[in-house]
Write a protein that holds these residues in place. Structure first.
Motif, PDB file in Angstrom:
ATOM      1  N   GLU A  49     -53.287   0.627 -96.888  1.00  0.00           N
ATOM      2  CA  GLU A  49     -51.931   0.880 -97.780  1.00  0.00           C
ATOM      3  C   GLU A  49     -50.843   0.414 -96.843  1.00  0.00           C
TER       4      GLU A  49
ATOM      5  N   GLU B  54     -48.080  -2.251 -98.241  1.00  0.00           N
ATOM      6  CA  GLU B  54     -46.717  -1.942 -98.640  1.00  0.00           C
ATOM      7  C   GLU B  54     -45.706  -2.975 -97.658  1.00  0.00           C
TER       8      GLU B  54
ATOM      9  N   ARG C 161     -48.554  -4.953-106.562  1.00  0.00           N
ATOM     10  CA  ARG C 161     -47.412  -4.391-106.086  1.00  0.00           C
ATOM     11  C   ARG C 161     -46.127  -5.245-106.071  1.00  0.00           C
TER      12      ARG C 161
END
Length: 319
Positions: A235, A239, A280
């Motif tokens: 993660e 990100e 994302r």
């Protein structure tokens, strides 16, 4: 085309994608794996890691790519952007080869590459001395590309297999970029690869580079499943990369980097591995990375290349 110059035809590729892909850059691998009987006997190597024999530059690949492109209909040609790769980047005559290919096949090529300077175990296998960021032959190639308008797809690992601190090639690569502001450069894979993982702070380093106006002519390619595995591994990495791309949405491109794919699943695998990243990104940013940045770069380059070809023919210059 793979490391033994085999692969499907352009027609087979377009049939395989069946309208599911827009524009593509089409190029062969510039290196041929030598089948040295005294190294591998009757076992014919089909990949550079399947033999200790040399690799060598295979200039005929450009004629093969031109032939494949010219075999397509006018409508299909609009989807394909052929690239010149059959030159040795340690050779001061490499720029002459590029010009000669353009004049032999006018109206065909849009750029040069993907070609490699530093590439993990490949560089040490190439016959002759290794390519170098400091070689004036490379500077001449980039100068020629800038003058003509050719897009440059450059593979250069940011580090060696045994990493340095800072990464061994980072400073030299930035200097090369800064020295050639007229060349439109796509840096393949952001310097990462099968055996070149990102150093701590790699994303921050890229952020600083992209924010520096000296490198406004450089875009970053995130193709290849070997690169994707670093981006989507957890993660925190996802990100960080998503935030980087959102900050610089016009500077990233995606391509599958699929070598001689046998079927649709093999071709699209390098895209689907990025699904966590695509989810994302803002839809507008995703469209830029997937398609629009590529189209903008190549649409700007192609008229310049065609104009250069016309000027050369008008003056009777045969390269």
């Amino acid at each position: 085309m793979n490391y033994i110059q085999r692969g499907g035809t352009a027609r087979e590729f377009l049939d395989m994608t069946a309208g599911r892909v827009g524009r593509v850059a089409m190029f062969g691998i510039p290196l041929q794996q030598k089948w040295d009987y005294f190294v591998s006997g009757d076992r014919a190597p089909d990949y550079y890691l399947r033999s200790n024999a040399d690799l060598y530059y295979y200039s005929f690949v450009d004629a093969v790519i031109a032939r494949e492109y010219l075999s397509l209909s006018e409508e299909d040609r609009r989807r394909v952007d052929p690239m010149i790769t059959g030159f040795n980047p340690t050779d001061m005559y490499a720029a002459d080869h590029i010009e000669r290919v353009l004049l032999t096949f006018p109206g065909v090529f849009a750029g040069i590459g993907e070609f490699s300077i530093h590439k993990e175990f490949v560089s040490s296998k190439v016959s002759g001395h290794p390519a170098s960021l400091r070689n004036p032959a490379l500077a001449r190639i980039l100068e020629t590309a800038g003058e003509i308008g050719l897009v440059v797809i450059l593979h250069c690992d940011i580090d060696n297999v045994r990493p340095g601190e800072p990464p061994d090639f980072a400073a030299e690569l930035l200097q090369l970029f800064a020295d050639h502001p007229d060349a439109t450069i796509i840096w393949a894979h952001t310097g990462l690869g099968r055996f070149i993982p990102p150093a701590e702070g790699h994303v921050a380093w890229l952020d600083g580079m992209l924010a520096d106006p000296r490198y406004d002519h450089v875009a970053l390619d995130i193709s290849w499943d070997e690169v994707a595995k670093y981006v989507v591994r957890d993660e925190a990495s996802l990100e960080a990369w998503a935030a980087l791309i959102e900050r610089h949405p016009t500077r990233f491109l995606f391509g599958t980097d699929a070598v001689a794919p046998a079927d649709w699943d093999g071709y699209v695998a390098n895209y689907t591995v990025y699904d966590p990243l695509w989810e994302r990104l803002d839809p507008d940013v995703r469209a830029q990375v997937e398609r629009l940045n590529y189209e903008r770069i190549f649409d700007a380059a192609i008229p310049r290349v065609r104009a250069w070809e016309r000027r050369q023919r008008a003056t009777g210059d045969d390269g």
